[in-house]
Structures are given as C-alpha cells and as structure tokens.
Motif scaffolding. Structure first.
Motif, short mmCIF file in Angstrom:
data_model
loop_
_atom_site.label_atom_id
_atom_site.label_comp_id
_atom_site.label_asym_id
_atom_site.label_seq_id
_atom_site.Cartn_x
_atom_site.Cartn_y
_atom_site.Cartn_z
N GLN B 227 0.83 -1.21 0.00
CA GLN B 227 0.00 0.00 0.00
C GLN B 227 0.86 1.26 0.00
O GLN B 227 1.99 1.26 0.47
N LYS B 228 0.26 2.34 -0.46
CA LYS B 228 0.93 3.64 -0.42
C LYS B 228 1.20 4.03 1.04
O LYS B 228 0.27 4.07 1.85
N VAL B 230 1.66 5.99 4.47
CA VAL B 230 1.16 7.23 5.07
C VAL B 230 2.08 7.54 6.25
O VAL B 230 2.15 6.79 7.21
N VAL B 343 -6.07 7.95 7.20
CA VAL B 343 -5.22 7.09 6.36
C VAL B 343 -5.85 6.93 4.97
O VAL B 343 -5.16 7.02 3.95
N ARG B 344 -7.17 6.71 4.93
CA ARG B 344 -7.83 6.60 3.61
C ARG B 344 -7.63 7.87 2.79
O ARG B 344 -7.33 7.81 1.59
N ARG B 347 -4.15 7.97 1.53
CA ARG B 347 -3.93 7.01 0.45
C ARG B 347 -4.65 7.43 -0.84
O ARG B 347 -4.39 6.87 -1.90
N ASN B 379 1.31 12.15 3.06
CA ASN B 379 1.52 11.07 2.10
C ASN B 379 2.73 11.33 1.21
O ASN B 379 2.95 10.64 0.22
#
Lengths: 134, 382
Positions: B227-228, B230, B343-344, B347, B379
């Motif tokens: 995942q990207k 954070v 976090v969402r 991302r 990010n």
C-alpha cells in the motif's frame, strides 16, 4: 427506587464529608501559593506540591457556572428530569452539584445566578452539599 | 534504545510502608511521587511526562497538578513499570517530553480507595465522591456540562451546535459504510428527542459495533509494502482531568491545546498547510472546541466557520469526512475510526476523497475532555 449512589470518603477526603455533616462547606488552601484554594480535597497543594495545606470553612456562596438537565433520570435519582450543575464558588474552585428549591428548567436555571449551599443529609455519615438560589 | 542516553534522577518510596490506612490508592501514588520529586529537587510543574499502571495517568496528573505532553497508561501487570521506563526513554529521546514521573501505589492490605480505576466506578474514587452522587448517567450528561457556559461566553445558540450535525451528515451521505446517510436539517436536529438539555439526540454520537487496526513500521521499510505509505509527520498528547467539573476552562480544553500545539510544532506545519482534518466528535460541540483549541479558529468563531460551510464538502477545511461519530459510527472509543479515515484520505481512496490532500490532522479526545492525542499525517516522504 434503588438507593442513591453516594460517596465513600477516604482518609484524604473525610474532613470534607465530616464538614458537610456538620453544616460546613470545607475547602483547602496552600500555605504558600498566596493561600490559593483548591478542590477536590487532597493532602498537598496541586499548584506547588507543598504538603503545608489547611482546611477551612468556605462561605457556601457561588454562582451557577454551567449545567445539563438529564431527561433520562438515573434510576437512583427518581423519575423527574434534574439538573446536573457546576457551581463556581466564591473562593475560586468549582464543584459539581444539584440545584434544589428551583424548577429544573432552562428558564429557571440561568447561568451566573447566585447560589448558596443547602446541605442534604443522606445517612449518618453522608450529607451532600447541594445548592439553591440565594 | 540509545545506550546511556537516559538516567534516573529521582527515586523514592511512600513515606510509610506496610500498613497505611490513612492513604487511598491515588494518595499512595501521590505520596511516592512527592517524595521522588523532593529527591530530585523538582516541583510538579517541572514534570511533563507521566506513566502509571493501576491508576489512570489522567487522574494522577490532575491530582498532582501536572500538565503532561506524554502520558503512558500501559498496564500489563507487575512489570508495567519496566515497560514505562523503556517507553519513557524512547519518548525523551524522541522529544515528546523531557522529564517523566513513573508512579506506583497499591493499598494491597488496607484496601483504601480501591476500585476507582480510570475514574470509573468506585464510590471512593474522586469521580465517585465528587461527581457521581449528583446523577450523571454517562457521556451525554457529562461531556455536555461545559457547553452552556461556552454558548453564553460567545453569545451562541443551540442552533449553532445543530449545524455541526447537519454538515457532517452531508459527508456521511457520501460514505456507503456510514450508519446514517439521509440528509437532515437544523430543524430535524432541534426537533429530535431531548437527551440532556441542551443536547438533543442528533447532537449525540451513535452507538454501534465495530473495530479497527493499524500497522506501523519505519519509513525505510514502508516502501516495500503493497500500500501507499502514510507517514507520521508530527504527534501530540496531553491529559487534563478525569473530572469534567474540574476542567480549567469550560470554553476550551487544555488537553486539546497542549496536544495540538505539540503536534503542529513537531510536524513543522502551519494551519494553512492542512488539507484534511478529523476531530473526534462524540457530541456536536467537540468539533467547535477542536477547531478553536487547535488554532484553526479564534475562540468563539468556530460555529460561524462551520455554518459558513468551510468544513463542508467543497469548503477550504474538509472536516470529519467519514461523517464522524455523529453519523458514521461510534463504538465507544471512536479515535480508531478517525485515524482510519485520515489514512484513507492520505492514500487517496476515501469515499469522500479530498482531491490532492497531502496533509491530514487527526485529533482525538479521551474521556470527557480528560485526554487528547493529535497525529499529523502526510503522504509525501519529503
């Protein structure tokens, strides 16, 4: 109705509850911090940590600082809505209380209205310091 | 752990030992703490970190008159204090605080003041003695107590609170997983059932079931994950008091102010750098206190800021974009869901995604204005 939830005094707070039973609202103050009063009770000053503190009889006067009216009474508090209030004491500290001898309505309960202590005996050891319009 | 970077400079036990019927549990903590401070030549105001097990670090800090930027309540049994030392060493090295007080106190034999843990139940706890006898029945009757003073101080009305609920419902409508998604009006809020004057049902958070989890690692390793990443850009924390009636200022949370200031300083950001904001909203007044105490608005100006749609969809400071505790979900300790939404957003996958958001501030509350934690996310690696 279940019995009202009541305080269980500890050695550090007993003087406060004994004061209420004797009809005195007792606060504490520090010998150092310009005699600043504090509450709730503890055997040292929360301002400087000094253990040189004393208990004294407060005036029992204050003003209504803020409150809510609980529309869903806790079972031990009866069936009618009641205000859970915070009083600003003349000596500085604030304390939670109930307001008695006053309708429990937003119209009757105005912020900054003068209040005075009204002791409510619950049993042989516990008397609660409630407040009423002064 | 950096070797020999941290030292013990004060150490003491309680004044008496063995049988101490004249001190309660919190009193034993305080007695040992005062003796250790004397040993170190320090006053409570010199301490900026607290750690304890068995008692609440919030109760400890307030009882002693400490305003901490570090509070560790790790409680894993008798070795908790070894963990506290380890965590304190990391915290001091990381600059979270400078001087940590670790306390223990147990009335194992005399059983004085036992049961007041986390300010909760016992009739001998400070809450049990000085708040519970007056009839509070949970957060709707405690978290709300300062609000009439706030409204009077800034000449605001209950309608101003209602706008918070209305605008957050607009965000919730964009989130398929939100519990409540149908639009509401200010009238709907003001006509919903009265819970505790001046709070109506739609100004109070939901009660739902759910959970959440996070996994953290070093930024160096993060690149190897699917995942990207954070990144944590800054952090803050503080505690004030476990008794809402003893808040220093009913129009502002000291824990919010201390936590927020520290997080912004660590992150090295200005308010205008923030693209997305989460403020734990157990009740409609929390976002107003948060906006002011974090410094996004001047005291008393947050209600107008919200009403003028600055925090709404398309506004300059998108706030509680999942719908918040008022509409998304609230299982009891909502902070995890605020973090999940930050976090969402970082991302770039949030249902109500803020386009191009690079910095998210996530601000939480614990208890009734008792504690606070603030995390600044980014990010971008640099």
């Amino acid at each position: 109705m279940p019995q009202r939830m009541l305080p269980e005094p500890t050695p550090e707070t007993r003087h406060f509850w004994e004061g209420c039973a004797a009809g005195e609202l007792r606060l504490q103050r520090c010998a150092h911090c310009a005699g600043k009063s504090y509450f709730p009770p503890r055997p040292f000053c929360p301002g400087c940590g000094s253990r040189e503190v004393e208990s004294y009889k407060a005036s029992g006067k204050g003003v209504l600082w803020s409150y809510v009216i609980n529309m869903r009474p806790r079972p031990d508090m009866g069936t009618e809505p009641y205000a859970i209030a915070v009083v600003q004491l003349a000596e500085g500290p604030r304390m939670m209380t109930n307001i008695v001898n006053c309708p429990q309505t937003p119209e009757a309960l105005q912020l900054d209205m003068p209040l005075k202590v009204s002791f409510s005996k619950q049993n042989d050891t516990i008397t609660l310091p409630l407040f009423e319009p002064a | 752990m950096k070797q020999k970077s941290i030292a013990v400079v004060g150490a003491a036990e309680t004044t008496k030992m063995g049988r101490i019927p004249d001190l309660s549990v919190i009193g034993l903590h305080a007695d040992a703490a005062l003796n250790a401070m004397k040993d170190a030549g320090l006053k409570p105001s010199d301490i900026d970190g607290v750690a304890t097990a068995g008692a609440s670090p919030t109760e400890l800090a307030h009882y002693l008159g400490i305003t901490p930027t570090y509070a560790d309540g790790t409680s894993v049994g008798g070795c908790s204090f070894m963990l506290h030392v380890r965590h304190a060493a990391a915290a001091i090295n990381e600059g979270l605080c400078r001087t940590v007080l670790i306390t223990h106190g147990e009335s194992g034999r005399s059983r004085v003041g036992v049961g007041g843990r986390f300010g909760g139940g016992g009739g001998s706890s400070l809450n049990g003695q000085f708040e519970m006898p007056y009839g509070p029945s949970g957060p709707p009757t405690m978290f709300t107590i300062p609000v009439l003073r706030y409204l009077k101080t800034y000449n605001l009305s209950v309608e101003d609170l209602a706008w918070v609920s209305v605008i957050q419902r607009e965000w919730a409508a964009k989130n398929p997983r939100a519990s409540f998604r149908d639009p509401i009006t200010v009238d709907d809020v003001l006509n919903s059932p009265m819970i505790a004057w001046p709070f109506r049902m739609l100004m109070c958070c939901l009660v739902t079931d759910g959970g959440g989890a996070l996994i953290l690692t070093s930024a160096d390793r993060a690149r190897d994950f699917p995942q990207k990443p954070v990144y944590v850009l800054g952090t803050g924390e503080s505690v004030e008091t476990q008794m809402v009636s003893q808040m220093e200022d009913f129009t502002s949370s000291k824990a919010f102010r201390v936590s927020g200031k520290k997080a912004f300083a660590e992150a090295g950001i200005k308010h205008s750098d923030v693209d997305h904001l989460m403020i734990y909203d157990a009740f409609a007044h929390l976002p107003l206190y948060g906006l002011e105490d974090l410094g996004f608005c001047k005291p008393g100006e947050a209600a107008a800021f919200v009403k003028e749609r600055n925090t709404a969809i398309g506004g300059k400071l998108p706030l509680n974009t999942n719908g918040g505790g008022l509409s998304y979900m609230h299982s009891g300790m909502y902070g995890m869901y605020a973090l999940q939404e930050s976090v969402r957003q970082m991302r770039g996958i949030a249902p109500a995604q803020v386009p191009g958001a690079k910095i998210s501030v996530c601000h939480g509350v614990g208890g009734m204005f008792a504690a606070s934690g603030t995390i600044v996310f980014s990010n971008e690696k640099s």
